[in-house]
Design a protein around this motif. Structure first.
Motif, PDB file in Angstrom:
ATOM      1  N   GLY A 164       0.811  -1.220   0.000  1.00  0.00           N
ATOM      2  CA  GLY A 164       0.000   0.000   0.000  1.00  0.00           C
ATOM      3  C   GLY A 164       0.837   1.258   0.000  1.00  0.00           C
ATOM      4  N   VAL A 165       1.952   1.250   0.760  1.00  0.00           N
ATOM      5  CA  VAL A 165       2.861   2.410   0.770  1.00  0.00           C
ATOM      6  C   VAL A 165       3.426   2.652  -0.626  1.00  0.00           C
ATOM      7  CG1 VAL A 165       5.040   3.295   1.680  1.00  0.00           C
ATOM      8  CG2 VAL A 165       3.430   2.151   3.205  1.00  0.00           C
ATOM      9  N   LEU A 166       3.889   1.573  -1.259  1.00  0.00           N
ATOM     10  CA  LEU A 166       4.468   1.722  -2.600  1.00  0.00           C
ATOM     11  C   LEU A 166       3.422   2.181  -3.607  1.00  0.00           C
ATOM     12  CD1 LEU A 166       6.764  -1.448  -2.700  1.00  0.00           C
ATOM     13  CD2 LEU A 166       7.416   0.920  -2.238  1.00  0.00           C
ATOM     14  N   LEU A 167       2.181   1.712  -3.466  1.00  0.00           N
ATOM     15  CA  LEU A 167       1.118   2.139  -4.377  1.00  0.00           C
ATOM     16  C   LEU A 167       0.836   3.627  -4.212  1.00  0.00           C
ATOM     17  CD1 LEU A 167      -1.091   1.517  -6.448  1.00  0.00           C
ATOM     18  CD2 LEU A 167      -2.590   0.882  -4.541  1.00  0.00           C
ATOM     19  N   MET A 168       0.761   4.112  -2.969  1.00  0.00           N
ATOM     20  CA  MET A 168       0.512   5.531  -2.731  1.00  0.00           C
ATOM     21  C   MET A 168       1.646   6.384  -3.309  1.00  0.00           C
ATOM     22  SD  MET A 168      -2.380   6.012  -1.033  1.00  0.00           S
ATOM     23  CE  MET A 168      -2.169   7.551  -0.150  1.00  0.00           C
ATOM     24  N   LEU A 169       2.881   5.939  -3.128  1.00  0.00           N
ATOM     25  CA  LEU A 169       4.011   6.693  -3.672  1.00  0.00           C
ATOM     26  C   LEU A 169       4.004   6.663  -5.201  1.00  0.00           C
ATOM     27  CD1 LEU A 169       6.861   5.604  -1.222  1.00  0.00           C
ATOM     28  CD2 LEU A 169       5.573   7.747  -1.233  1.00  0.00           C
ATOM     29  N   ALA A 170       3.588   5.536  -5.774  1.00  0.00           N
ATOM     30  CA  ALA A 170       3.510   5.456  -7.231  1.00  0.00           C
ATOM     31  C   ALA A 170       2.439   6.404  -7.774  1.00  0.00           C
ATOM     32  CB  ALA A 170       3.220   4.019  -7.658  1.00  0.00           C
ATOM     33  N   LEU A 171       1.309   6.495  -7.101  1.00  0.00           N
ATOM     34  CA  LEU A 171       0.255   7.421  -7.538  1.00  0.00           C
ATOM     35  C   LEU A 171       0.736   8.871  -7.447  1.00  0.00           C
ATOM     36  CD1 LEU A 171      -2.886   5.784  -5.884  1.00  0.00           C
ATOM     37  CD2 LEU A 171      -2.236   5.745  -8.299  1.00  0.00           C
ATOM     38  N   LEU A 172       1.499   9.187  -6.402  1.00  0.00           N
ATOM     39  CA  LEU A 172       2.056  10.536  -6.287  1.00  0.00           C
ATOM     40  C   LEU A 172       3.014  10.817  -7.437  1.00  0.00           C
ATOM     41  CD1 LEU A 172       2.458  13.160  -4.699  1.00  0.00           C
ATOM     42  CD2 LEU A 172       4.207  11.980  -3.343  1.00  0.00           C
ATOM     43  N   ALA A 173       3.843   9.828  -7.776  1.00  0.00           N
ATOM     44  CA  ALA A 173       4.764  10.007  -8.898  1.00  0.00           C
ATOM     45  C   ALA A 173       4.006  10.202 -10.211  1.00  0.00           C
ATOM     46  CB  ALA A 173       5.710   8.801  -8.991  1.00  0.00           C
ATOM     47  N   VAL A 174       2.900   9.487 -10.385  1.00  0.00           N
ATOM     48  CA  VAL A 174       2.093   9.645 -11.604  1.00  0.00           C
ATOM     49  C   VAL A 174       1.511  11.058 -11.682  1.00  0.00           C
ATOM     50  CG1 VAL A 174      -0.029   8.878 -12.736  1.00  0.00           C
ATOM     51  CG2 VAL A 174       1.587   7.190 -11.853  1.00  0.00           C
ATOM     52  N   ARG A 175       1.052  11.592 -10.566  1.00  0.00           N
ATOM     53  CA  ARG A 175       0.498  12.951 -10.566  1.00  0.00           C
ATOM     54  C   ARG A 175       1.569  13.981 -10.911  1.00  0.00           C
ATOM     55  NH1 ARG A 175      -2.074  13.040  -4.727  1.00  0.00           N
ATOM     56  NH2 ARG A 175      -2.777  15.139  -5.318  1.00  0.00           N
ATOM     57  N   LEU A 176       2.775  13.781 -10.378  1.00  0.00           N
ATOM     58  CA  LEU A 176       3.876  14.696 -10.722  1.00  0.00           C
ATOM     59  C   LEU A 176       4.242  14.588 -12.198  1.00  0.00           C
ATOM     60  CD1 LEU A 176       6.137  14.157  -7.584  1.00  0.00           C
ATOM     61  CD2 LEU A 176       4.863  16.226  -8.170  1.00  0.00           C
ATOM     62  N   LEU A 177       4.255  13.360 -12.721  1.00  0.00           N
ATOM     63  CA  LEU A 177       4.556  13.169 -14.139  1.00  0.00           C
ATOM     64  C   LEU A 177       3.490  13.808 -15.016  1.00  0.00           C
ATOM     65  CD1 LEU A 177       6.293  11.873 -16.357  1.00  0.00           C
ATOM     66  CD2 LEU A 177       4.935   9.778 -16.070  1.00  0.00           C
ATOM     67  N   ARG A 178       2.239  13.662 -14.628  1.00  0.00           N
ATOM     68  CA  ARG A 178       1.157  14.265 -15.400  1.00  0.00           C
ATOM     69  C   ARG A 178       1.290  15.793 -15.446  1.00  0.00           C
ATOM     70  NH1 ARG A 178      -4.951  14.715 -13.129  1.00  0.00           N
ATOM     71  NH2 ARG A 178      -5.850  15.961 -14.820  1.00  0.00           N
ATOM     72  N   LEU A 179       1.633  16.389 -14.320  1.00  0.00           N
ATOM     73  CA  LEU A 179       1.825  17.837 -14.282  1.00  0.00           C
ATOM     74  C   LEU A 179       2.968  18.260 -15.201  1.00  0.00           C
ATOM     75  CD1 LEU A 179       1.301  20.638 -13.044  1.00  0.00           C
ATOM     76  CD2 LEU A 179       2.839  19.998 -11.173  1.00  0.00           C
ATOM     77  N   TRP A 180       4.067  17.505 -15.162  1.00  0.00           N
ATOM     78  CA  TRP A 180       5.204  17.861 -16.014  1.00  0.00           C
ATOM     79  C   TRP A 180       4.854  17.720 -17.496  1.00  0.00           C
ATOM     80  CZ3 TRP A 180       8.260  14.722 -19.280  1.00  0.00           C
ATOM     81  CH2 TRP A 180       9.396  15.342 -19.783  1.00  0.00           C
ATOM     82  N   LEU A 181       4.134  16.661 -17.863  1.00  0.00           N
ATOM     83  CA  LEU A 181       3.782  16.455 -19.264  1.00  0.00           C
ATOM     84  C   LEU A 181       2.866  17.558 -19.790  1.00  0.00           C
ATOM     85  CD1 LEU A 181       3.182  12.571 -19.320  1.00  0.00           C
ATOM     86  CD2 LEU A 181       5.126  13.838 -20.285  1.00  0.00           C
ATOM     87  N   ARG A 182       1.967  18.064 -18.943  1.00  0.00           N
ATOM     88  CA  ARG A 182       1.018  19.071 -19.398  1.00  0.00           C
ATOM     89  C   ARG A 182       1.610  20.476 -19.431  1.00  0.00           C
ATOM     90  NH1 ARG A 182      -4.899  18.424 -16.985  1.00  0.00           N
ATOM     91  NH2 ARG A 182      -5.198  19.917 -18.692  1.00  0.00           N
TER      92      ARG A 182
END
Length: 457
Positions: free
Chosen positions: A113-131
């Motif tokens: 669960g910890v790794l999943l939460m951190l992965a979702l945070l990384a996805v949100r940061l990546l999405r912001l950078w891509l946009r």
């Protein structure tokens, strides 16, 4: 055993999560009932940032403190130990030999669960950078202005201020909106949100932690509004004029918001307007409510730790005439500053016992289940001694006498004796070495009790 940030065994994990839930629930109740409506924004901001970290670290800090709590040897008149530390015990299944038990998979579930939460945070940061990576940037004093051309709403992230130049604003209104976003940049609000997301990942099973990010975002908006009012032109310097600007921009057609950004038009508009127009003074005495609450939480967590370290004594010894009496053990400790450690930790201990214990076939045929409590001493040399059964498996046996009614009594049948002996032999033949316990820097003898459960599948 030395505490770590992430618990590695099921008892540690459940204990830490229970204590963290208690701490965070009490802190959230204090915030909602006493602090949320007040205007001391800097205090609320620090409260929301640091109380989740306190809830995460407090159980571990208390454990460190209790490790240095003075302990005394407990022994009886004949040297028999009065009480013992209770270890988590394995369950031996009648079918299969490599089954995962609760102490093995629950910490893995938590870590996943910890790794999943951190992965979702990384996805949100990546999405912001891509946009935002192809948008034009204009470096300015203390921040970078990123013009979005109407693709993204006005907001901020880190040192970036995403500016929607298609919104029709007067120069005074544009100055007020820009001052609001500059306040977010200067006060480091993005870093605060990311730190809170990190502790949220570490405490993801605690429900209260998921309420803190939105509350912190609200306080950050209040602080940015206050800064914007101080720096705005006379046209928009009054709370009423600024609130009107905020309401007008919030009523614009919907624009997709970005994760992890502070958006001027999408963030808790009605609450911000109410706070802007509120005229009552802050009741500073409420800030001191954290002191009695913190004292009560510290005492509660310490009590939980002490209760977990000093369990009640095991059930009385069951006499078995066929088993040789163990040698009288020396006076031993039941809790010391540094407890003995099995090579590989508690999980390895449970795995080794699970491999050594064999479910007797006769007990399987008789469909007999039960739990055996085995007590042993880890000597100052790290050797197991005085292993014995403090409570074994018994079965109900019908007995009758001439002229008397049939009654049921508890007895140790051959099948139950075989299960007791299998559990005792597994403890006596453990292959791993023990690091002895230490008190005041000296190795000492420490007693443990481990329950071994036999269960039919």
């Amino acid at each position: 055993m030395s505490p770590t940030l992430l618990p590695s065994t099921t008892p540690e994990l459940l204990g830490c999560l229970l204590q963290s839930t208690l701490c965070l629930g009490a802190c959230w109740l204090l915030y909602r009932c006493a602090l949320q409506q007040e205007r001391f924004f800097h205090y609320n901001r620090r409260f929301l940032q640091f109380t989740p970290w306190l809830a995460l670290l407090l159980p571990r800090l208390v454990s460190v403190g209790l490790e240095h709590w003075p302990a005394e040897p407990v022994s009886g008149e004949t040297g028999a130990v009065l009480s013992a530390g209770l270890l988590p015990g394995p369950t031996v299944q009648a079918v299969g030999s490599a089954l995962y038990s609760l102490p093995q998979w629950l910490p893995l579930l938590y870590l996943g669960g910890v790794l999943l939460m951190l992965a979702l945070l990384a996805v949100r940061l990546l999405r912001l950078w891509l946009r935002t990576r192809h948008l034009p940037r204009e470096p300015r004093n203390g921040y970078v202005l990123v013009r979005t051309g109407g693709q993204l709403p006005t907001s901020s992230f880190g040192r970036w201020i995403l500016w929607d130049e298609t919104v029709l604003l007067t120069p005074a209104e544009a100055q007020a909106v820009l001052a609001h976003e500059i306040a977010h940049v200067q006060q480091g609000h993005t870093a605060e949100k990311l730190r809170l997301e990190l502790v949220r990942a570490l405490l993801w099973p605690v429900p209260f932690v998921h309420l803190f990010p939105r509350a912190l975002a609200q306080v950050q908006e209040f602080m940015a509004d206050s800064a914007a009012l101080r720096l705005a032109s006379p046209v928009t310097a009054s709370p009423t004029a600024y609130a009107s600007l905020l309401a007008r921009l919030a009523l614009r057609p919907y624009q997709p918001d970005l994760p992890l950004t502070q958006s001027f038009t999408q963030s808790l508009t009605l609450t911000r307007i109410r706070m802007l127009t509120q005229s009552s003074s802050a009741r500073r005495w409420k800030q001191w409510l954290l002191l009695p609450l913190g004292t009560a939480l510290l005492a509660s967590v310490a009590a939980c730790e002490k209760a977990g370290e000093l369990p009640p004594p095991p059930p009385p010894t069951v006499a078995d005439a066929t088993m040789p009496a163990p040698p009288p053990p020396p006076a031993v400790y039941t809790y010391v500053q540094q407890m003995p450690e099995y090579a590989g930790g508690q999980l390895q201990l449970l795995q080794d016992i699970g491999r050594l214990v064999k479910y007797p076939q006769a007990a399987k045929d008789a469909k007999l289940e039960g739990r055996v409590f085995v007590k042993f001493i880890v000597t100052p040399e790290g050797i197991i001694q005085a292993a014995q059964i403090t409570k074994g498996i018994e079965t109900s046996v019908k007995r009758s006498a001439t002229g008397a009614a049939t009654v049921k009594t508890q007895a140790v049948t051959p099948e139950a004796r075989a299960m007791n002996e299998a559990a005792l032999a597994a403890v006596q033949n453990l292959p791993g070495k023990w690091t002895p316990g230490r008190q005041d820097g000296k190795p000492v003898a420490v007693e443990y009790t481990i329950p071994i459960t036999f269960s039919l599948k």
